[in-house]
Design an enzyme around this catalytic site. Sequence first.
Site, PDB file in Angstrom:
ATOM      1  CG  ASN A   1      -8.852   6.360   6.475  1.00 29.42           C
ATOM      2  OD1 ASN A   1      -8.044   7.143   6.778  1.00 29.42           O
ATOM      3  ND2 ASN A   1      -9.814   5.756   7.185  1.00 29.42           N
TER       4      ASN A   1
ATOM      5  CG  ASP B   1      -1.643   0.663  -3.253  1.00 25.15           C
ATOM      6  OD1 ASP B   1      -2.321  -0.305  -3.258  1.00 25.15           O
ATOM      7  OD2 ASP B   1      -1.869   1.783  -2.776  1.00 25.15           O
TER       8      ASP B   1
ATOM      9  CG  HIS C   1      -2.223   0.386   1.006  1.00 18.73           C
ATOM     10  ND1 HIS C   1      -2.917   0.484  -0.419  1.00 18.73           N
ATOM     11  CD2 HIS C   1      -3.432   0.757   1.814  1.00 18.73           C
ATOM     12  CE1 HIS C   1      -4.111   0.897  -0.223  1.00 18.73           C
ATOM     13  NE2 HIS C   1      -4.360   1.121   0.879  1.00 18.73           N
TER      14      HIS C   1
ATOM     15  CG  ASN D   1      -9.763   2.717   1.448  1.00 21.87           C
ATOM     16  OD1 ASN D   1     -10.921   2.713   1.052  1.00 21.87           O
ATOM     17  ND2 ASN D   1      -9.198   1.721   2.209  1.00 21.87           N
TER      18      ASN D   1
END
Length: 202
Positions: free
Chosen positions: A67, A92, A21, A113
């Site tokens: 997020n 990503d 991520h 997100n």
Amino acid sequence: MDKYLIVGLGNVGQEYVGTRHNAGFMVLDAFAKASNVVFDDRRYGFVAEVSLKGRKVFLLKPSTYMNLSGNAVRYWLNKENIDQQRLLVVSDEVALPLGDFRLKASGSNGGHNGLGHIQQLIGQQYARLRMGIGNEFPHGAQVDFVLGRFTPDELQVLQPAIDVAVDVVRSFVLAGIDITMNQYNRLGKRAKGEQTNQQPHE
């Protein structure tokens, strides 16, 4: 002087270093290293500044966690009065094979997100460079996969894409989004997704 904001998405903290991520962070770290600059801990993120042929480039790694990335993006766009057309977000992407990438001028968040929160705050009209991390995980295990670390073998596959991504960022600043898309999107080995079982999010 024209200003640009290049944002790499990821999660802050030692426990997230090297995770899938954090591919966006990894691209910005490589760009900063190639430019001989270091990041400072500033409002909403870690920031480095680079000059490219008379253009001022701000590199931003949000410290908001994934997020809430939009808070950092919106703040730095406003603080430095940067035109949204000069924003590039690096993230990503599970819908692209490991080592591939796709540059787009705008589009949906594709379920990401970080991109989703940015979209909530500033809309879809911004450039994004999505770094393929593959999707080798069983159904329902995506969170564990993206928060897991790249293996040494995976890093070997990813590193050439990171090196090209550094050039993509530089070209985005110097040549613009259209020329850069035309020049670099064809370099992704399987950038159209033919060899994956999941098509890239449009």
